[in-house]
Design an enzyme around this catalytic site. Sequence first.
Site, PDB file in Angstrom:
ATOM      1  N   SER A 145      22.263  23.535 -16.516  1.00 50.82           N
ATOM      2  CA  SER A 145      22.126  23.253 -17.959  1.00 50.82           C
ATOM      3  C   SER A 145      23.326  22.434 -18.409  1.00 50.82           C
ATOM      4  O   SER A 145      24.399  22.499 -17.788  1.00 50.82           O
ATOM      5  CB  SER A 145      22.106  24.570 -18.737  1.00 50.82           C
ATOM      6  N   TYR A 158      25.802  32.781 -20.497  1.00 55.84           N
ATOM      7  CA  TYR A 158      24.812  31.910 -19.867  1.00 55.84           C
ATOM      8  C   TYR A 158      25.496  30.644 -19.298  1.00 55.84           C
ATOM      9  O   TYR A 158      25.255  30.252 -18.162  1.00 55.84           O
ATOM     10  CB  TYR A 158      23.774  31.558 -20.936  1.00 55.84           C
ATOM     11  N   LYS A 162      25.682  29.070 -15.501  1.00 54.57           N
ATOM     12  CA  LYS A 162      25.154  27.740 -15.192  1.00 54.57           C
ATOM     13  C   LYS A 162      26.223  26.845 -14.566  1.00 54.57           C
ATOM     14  O   LYS A 162      25.914  25.966 -13.763  1.00 54.57           O
ATOM     15  CB  LYS A 162      24.573  27.093 -16.457  1.00 54.57           C
TER      16      LYS A 162
HETATM   17  N1  LIG Z   1      14.773  24.934 -22.591  1.00 54.60           N
HETATM   18  C1  LIG Z   1      15.988  24.406 -22.608  1.00 54.60           C
HETATM   19  O1  LIG Z   1      16.429  23.818 -23.610  1.00 54.60           O
HETATM   20  C2  LIG Z   1      16.841  24.482 -21.378  1.00 54.60           C
HETATM   21  C3  LIG Z   1      18.041  23.769 -21.392  1.00 54.60           C
HETATM   22  C4  LIG Z   1      18.862  23.799 -20.276  1.00 54.60           C
HETATM   23  C5  LIG Z   1      18.480  24.523 -19.166  1.00 54.60           C
HETATM   24  N2  LIG Z   1      17.310  25.213 -19.170  1.00 54.60           N
HETATM   25  C6  LIG Z   1      16.962  25.964 -17.967  1.00 54.60           C
HETATM   26  O2  LIG Z   1      15.650  25.645 -17.571  1.00 54.60           O
HETATM   27  C7  LIG Z   1      15.095  26.758 -16.867  1.00 54.60           C
HETATM   28  C8  LIG Z   1      13.725  27.089 -17.420  1.00 54.60           C
HETATM   29  O3  LIG Z   1      13.842  27.357 -18.783  1.00 54.60           O
HETATM   30  P1  LIG Z   1      12.603  27.203 -19.794  1.00 54.60           P
HETATM   31  O4  LIG Z   1      13.165  26.623 -21.026  1.00 54.60           O
HETATM   32  O5  LIG Z   1      11.463  26.541 -19.114  1.00 54.60           O
HETATM   33  O6  LIG Z   1      12.271  28.743 -20.075  1.00 54.60           O
HETATM   34  P2  LIG Z   1      10.911  29.485 -20.452  1.00 54.60           P
HETATM   35  O7  LIG Z   1       9.939  28.555 -21.064  1.00 54.60           O
HETATM   36  O8  LIG Z   1      11.321  30.696 -21.201  1.00 54.60           O
HETATM   37  O9  LIG Z   1      10.334  29.927 -19.028  1.00 54.60           O
HETATM   38  C9  LIG Z   1      11.059  30.834 -18.251  1.00 54.60           C
HETATM   39  C10 LIG Z   1      10.288  31.156 -16.995  1.00 54.60           C
HETATM   40  O10 LIG Z   1      11.113  31.966 -16.151  1.00 54.60           O
HETATM   41  C11 LIG Z   1      10.459  33.227 -15.917  1.00 54.60           C
HETATM   42  N3  LIG Z   1      11.507  34.242 -15.813  1.00 54.60           N
HETATM   43  C12 LIG Z   1      12.375  34.634 -16.772  1.00 54.60           C
HETATM   44  N4  LIG Z   1      13.179  35.598 -16.292  1.00 54.60           N
HETATM   45  C13 LIG Z   1      12.800  35.819 -15.004  1.00 54.60           C
HETATM   46  C14 LIG Z   1      13.231  36.699 -13.983  1.00 54.60           C
HETATM   47  N5  LIG Z   1      14.228  37.564 -14.164  1.00 54.60           N
HETATM   48  N6  LIG Z   1      12.602  36.648 -12.788  1.00 54.60           N
HETATM   49  C15 LIG Z   1      11.599  35.781 -12.570  1.00 54.60           C
HETATM   50  N7  LIG Z   1      11.141  34.935 -13.499  1.00 54.60           N
HETATM   51  C16 LIG Z   1      11.737  34.961 -14.704  1.00 54.60           C
HETATM   52  C17 LIG Z   1       9.495  33.388 -17.075  1.00 54.60           C
HETATM   53  O11 LIG Z   1       8.405  34.238 -16.770  1.00 54.60           O
HETATM   54  P3  LIG Z   1       8.503  35.847 -17.044  1.00 54.60           P
HETATM   55  O12 LIG Z   1       9.103  36.018 -18.404  1.00 54.60           O
HETATM   56  O13 LIG Z   1       7.106  36.334 -16.928  1.00 54.60           O
HETATM   57  O14 LIG Z   1       9.365  36.379 -15.962  1.00 54.60           O
HETATM   58  C18 LIG Z   1       9.023  31.948 -17.240  1.00 54.60           C
HETATM   59  O15 LIG Z   1       8.066  31.610 -16.253  1.00 54.60           O
HETATM   60  C19 LIG Z   1      16.135  27.881 -16.976  1.00 54.60           C
HETATM   61  O16 LIG Z   1      16.927  27.875 -15.811  1.00 54.60           O
HETATM   62  C20 LIG Z   1      16.981  27.464 -18.164  1.00 54.60           C
HETATM   63  O17 LIG Z   1      18.288  27.978 -18.078  1.00 54.60           O
HETATM   64  C21 LIG Z   1      16.485  25.221 -20.256  1.00 54.60           C
END
Ligand SMILES: NC(=O)c1ccc[n+]([C@@H]2O[C@H](COP(=O)([O-])OP(=O)(O)OC[C@H]3O[C@@H](n4cnc5c(N)ncnc54)[C@H](OP(=O)(O)O)[C@@H]3O)[C@@H](O)[C@H]2O)c1
Length: 253
Positions: A145, A158, A162
């Site tokens: 991130s 967090y 990261k």
């Molecule tokens: N969105 C942003 O702005 C952003 C920015 C920078 C980095 N990121 C990174 O991008 C990645 C994905 O984020 P996203 O925004 O796509 O999130 P999201 O839409 O909330 O999706 C999260 C996914 O991870 C699963 N998950 C959560 N906790 C888990 C666990 N303990 N074990 C297994 N699966 C788990 C969730 O399913 P379940 O809840 O069913 O487990 C879901 O499939 C993350 O690494 C996040 O840090 C996101």
Amino acid sequence: MQSVFDLTGKVAIITGGSRGIGKAIAHAFARAGAAIVIAGRTREPLEGAAEELRMTGADAMAVPTHCGRPEQIDRLIEAAVGAYGRVDILVNNAATSPHFGPLVEATDDLWRKTLEVNLLGYFHAARRAAEAMTEDGGKIINVSSIAAAEPLPGLGVYGVTKAAVMALTRTLALELGRRNIQVNALAPGLIRTSFSRALWDDERIAETALAKIPARRFGEVEDLVGAALLLAAPASDYMTGVVLTVDGGYSVS
Ligand SMILES: NC(=O)c1ccc[n+]([C@@H]2O[C@H](COP(=O)([O-])OP(=O)(O)OC[C@H]3O[C@@H](n4cnc5c(N)ncnc54)[C@H](OP(=O)(O)O)[C@@H]3O)[C@@H](O)[C@H]2O)c1
């Protein structure tokens, strides 16, 4: 001639593949020809996401997995090898951020929960996937991130995990290079998913955030898939230990 972005015959595991960024990456890899194994904690949406992939003609399976539980990650890798006979690509994408507030107020328990998924989970999955990869080599993509490099208010715990993912990526790149396994990181900026809802759903917070983004918009999950495909495909065979930042310019402003 085969495209350098072709994943035909490859098997890709994507954690957190039931929604958001992981789901978009799963569809992109499937379009490129890979068989897909998605993992997440909650069975129903995960099975639904696998079914959506199969409806596009992809080969896909769901393996309910809590990525903070090493024994469940073992079962995930075993399930992928059992179903498809190999693992070529791992996307460590599932992450958690249970503490929102000043770093100094984070309890040990919240630290532990975050580290268990975001760092130890990534490490354990990378180790097990690398063990399963053949002499053909493989690709490991760790989703980090922009919070790794820049402190974001309230997201200190967090952000620390990261940042550790960046160090993990570089060390694994060094150690697994001889086995032709490339390990790279993807650093998304502010992407509109349920994970980041607090940042884009509140008008005042959103305005402050947008002012920092030269692109003047939040990212969408589709904005990530090109970079993810590059890191999964033969196109990146001579790239390892790098981080691709996809943030609309947030980091340069
Ligand atoms: N969105 C942003 O702005 C952003 C920015 C920078 C980095 N990121 C990174 O991008 C990645 C994905 O984020 P996203 O925004 O796509 O999130 P999201 O839409 O909330 O999706 C999260 C996914 O991870 C699963 N998950 C959560 N906790 C888990 C666990 N303990 N074990 C297994 N699966 C788990 C969730 O399913 P379940 O809840 O069913 O487990 C879901 O499939 C993350 O690494 C996040 O840090 C996101």
